[in-house]
Design a protein around this motif. Structure first.
Motif, PDB file in Angstrom:
ATOM      1  N   ALA A   1       1.020  -1.071   0.046  1.00  0.00           N
ATOM      2  CA  ALA A   1       0.095   0.084  -0.209  1.00  0.00           C
ATOM      3  C   ALA A   1       0.962   1.223   0.024  1.00  0.00           C
ATOM      4  CB  ALA A   1      -0.906   0.063   1.208  1.00  0.00           C
ATOM      5  N   SER A   2       0.287   2.352  -0.925  1.00  0.00           N
ATOM      6  CA  SER A   2       1.105   3.288  -0.786  1.00  0.00           C
ATOM      7  C   SER A   2       0.468   4.329   0.373  1.00  0.00           C
ATOM      8  CB  SER A   2       0.759   4.323  -1.973  1.00  0.00           C
ATOM      9  OG  SER A   2      -0.633   4.665  -2.060  1.00  0.00           O
ATOM     10  N   GLY A   3       1.290   5.390   0.654  1.00  0.00           N
ATOM     11  CA  GLY A   3       0.963   6.343   1.568  1.00  0.00           C
ATOM     12  C   GLY A   3      -0.694   6.860   1.250  1.00  0.00           C
ATOM     13  N   GLY A   4      -1.207   7.137   2.387  1.00  0.00           N
ATOM     14  CA  GLY A   4      -2.736   7.836   2.001  1.00  0.00           C
ATOM     15  C   GLY A   4      -2.976   9.097   1.308  1.00  0.00           C
ATOM     16  N   VAL A   5      -3.858   9.263   0.575  1.00  0.00           N
ATOM     17  CA  VAL A   5      -4.218  10.564  -0.214  1.00  0.00           C
ATOM     18  C   VAL A   5      -5.654  10.831   0.318  1.00  0.00           C
ATOM     19  CG1 VAL A   5      -4.411  11.881  -2.277  1.00  0.00           C
ATOM     20  CG2 VAL A   5      -2.909  10.045  -2.001  1.00  0.00           C
ATOM     21  N   ALA A   6      -5.846  12.000   1.082  1.00  0.00           N
ATOM     22  CA  ALA A   6      -7.106  12.626   1.290  1.00  0.00           C
ATOM     23  C   ALA A   6      -7.844  12.867   0.210  1.00  0.00           C
ATOM     24  CB  ALA A   6      -6.790  13.579   2.381  1.00  0.00           C
ATOM     25  N   LEU A   7      -8.841  12.116   0.004  1.00  0.00           N
ATOM     26  CA  LEU A   7      -9.851  12.482  -1.115  1.00  0.00           C
ATOM     27  C   LEU A   7     -11.226  12.920  -0.573  1.00  0.00           C
ATOM     28  CD1 LEU A   7      -8.448   9.706  -3.465  1.00  0.00           C
ATOM     29  CD2 LEU A   7      -8.060  12.240  -3.634  1.00  0.00           C
ATOM     30  N   GLY A   8     -11.537  14.207  -0.249  1.00  0.00           N
ATOM     31  CA  GLY A   8     -12.700  14.345   0.177  1.00  0.00           C
ATOM     32  C   GLY A   8     -12.989  13.900   1.522  1.00  0.00           C
ATOM     33  N   GLY A   9     -13.930  13.252   1.958  1.00  0.00           N
ATOM     34  CA  GLY A   9     -14.140  12.526   3.002  1.00  0.00           C
ATOM     35  C   GLY A   9     -13.588  10.794   3.032  1.00  0.00           C
ATOM     36  N   TRP A  10     -12.801  10.548   2.054  1.00  0.00           N
ATOM     37  CA  TRP A  10     -12.346   9.372   2.066  1.00  0.00           C
ATOM     38  C   TRP A  10     -10.725   9.248   2.040  1.00  0.00           C
ATOM     39  CZ3 TRP A  10     -15.320   4.952   1.575  1.00  0.00           C
ATOM     40  CH2 TRP A  10     -16.880   5.178   1.363  1.00  0.00           C
ATOM     41  N   LEU A  11     -10.017   8.183   2.392  1.00  0.00           N
ATOM     42  CA  LEU A  11      -8.719   8.128   2.346  1.00  0.00           C
ATOM     43  C   LEU A  11      -8.151   7.308   0.898  1.00  0.00           C
ATOM     44  CD1 LEU A  11      -5.725   8.647   3.470  1.00  0.00           C
ATOM     45  CD2 LEU A  11      -6.239   6.770   4.674  1.00  0.00           C
ATOM     46  N   GLY A  12      -7.470   7.521   0.079  1.00  0.00           N
ATOM     47  CA  GLY A  12      -7.143   6.583  -0.920  1.00  0.00           C
ATOM     48  C   GLY A  12      -5.977   5.949  -0.885  1.00  0.00           C
ATOM     49  N   GLN A  13      -5.720   4.803  -1.297  1.00  0.00           N
ATOM     50  CA  GLN A  13      -4.413   4.142  -1.094  1.00  0.00           C
ATOM     51  C   GLN A  13      -4.217   3.355  -2.274  1.00  0.00           C
ATOM     52  OE1 GLN A  13      -4.806   2.460   3.064  1.00  0.00           O
ATOM     53  NE2 GLN A  13      -2.609   3.172   2.928  1.00  0.00           N
ATOM     54  N   ARG A  14      -3.077   3.322  -3.132  1.00  0.00           N
ATOM     55  CA  ARG A  14      -2.858   2.614  -4.282  1.00  0.00           C
ATOM     56  C   ARG A  14      -2.279   1.132  -3.783  1.00  0.00           C
ATOM     57  NH1 ARG A  14      -0.744   4.184  -9.753  1.00  0.00           N
ATOM     58  NH2 ARG A  14       0.516   2.322 -10.417  1.00  0.00           N
ATOM     59  N   LEU A  15      -2.790   0.201  -4.046  1.00  0.00           N
ATOM     60  CA  LEU A  15      -2.437  -1.312  -3.806  1.00  0.00           C
ATOM     61  C   LEU A  15      -1.601  -1.625  -4.718  1.00  0.00           C
ATOM     62  CD1 LEU A  15      -5.149  -2.615  -1.545  1.00  0.00           C
ATOM     63  CD2 LEU A  15      -3.429  -0.839  -0.879  1.00  0.00           C
ATOM     64  N   VAL A  16      -0.362  -2.314  -4.885  1.00  0.00           N
ATOM     65  CA  VAL A  16       0.160  -2.757  -6.129  1.00  0.00           C
ATOM     66  C   VAL A  16       0.723  -4.337  -5.611  1.00  0.00           C
ATOM     67  CG1 VAL A  16       0.500  -0.600  -7.379  1.00  0.00           C
ATOM     68  CG2 VAL A  16       2.287  -1.635  -5.756  1.00  0.00           C
ATOM     69  N   GLY A  17       0.956  -5.083  -6.524  1.00  0.00           N
ATOM     70  CA  GLY A  17       1.626  -6.391  -6.200  1.00  0.00           C
ATOM     71  C   GLY A  17       3.308  -6.005  -6.091  1.00  0.00           C
TER      72      GLY A  17
END
Length: 139
Positions: free
Chosen positions: A121-137
């Motif tokens: 998982a990458s570090g979190g990105v605040a996107l409005g009321g959600w936290l986004g994370q990029r998950l890669v193999g």
């Protein structure tokens, strides 16, 4: 059912490119519910240039957009199921509720699920009321 996406409206208000969304990607969406951020969804569609595919899509995709809340079940099981649809080099954009929500997913729960599925998982990105994370193999 598809809808037209106008990509000439200028840059999206939500910085979804920080998660890795790019033009031409095929994105399938899982976990859609009444609480999703419609502005964020529109921003993804504007960046990729096409509508999001729903859970019934059976082709290979570049990105899995996964809305996940505490109480939705076992995140590792869901990730195992969703990564099977990813093309080589694809990723999961995991969106979890932001701070202050009762259904917020704890960071250690995401880390455990990623470890189980051999994802990073990458570090979190605040996107409005959600936290986004990029998950890669893992490489």
């Amino acid at each position: 059912m598809t809808k037209d996406v106008d990509v000439d409206d200028g840059p999206p208000a939500v910085p979804v490119q920080r998660l890795g969304f790019a033009p031409g990607q095929i994105v399938v969406e899982y976990g859609f519910d009444d609480d999703v951020d419609e502005e964020l969804r529109r921003a993804v569609e504007a960046v990729v240039g096409s509508p999001l595919e729903d859970e019934d899509y059976d082709g290979i995709v570049d990105v899995v957009l996964l809305w996940w809340r505490d109480g939705d079940g076992d995140l590792a099981d869901e990730l195992v199921d969703t990564v099977t649809t990813l093309d080589d080099g694809g990723f999961v954009a995991l969106l979890t509720p932001g701070a202050g929500r009762d259904d917020r997913v704890e960071a250690h729960d995401v880390q455990e699920a990623c470890a189980t599925c051999s994802l990073t998982a990458s570090g979190g990105v605040a996107l409005g009321g959600w936290l986004g994370q990029r998950l890669v193999g893992r490489r």
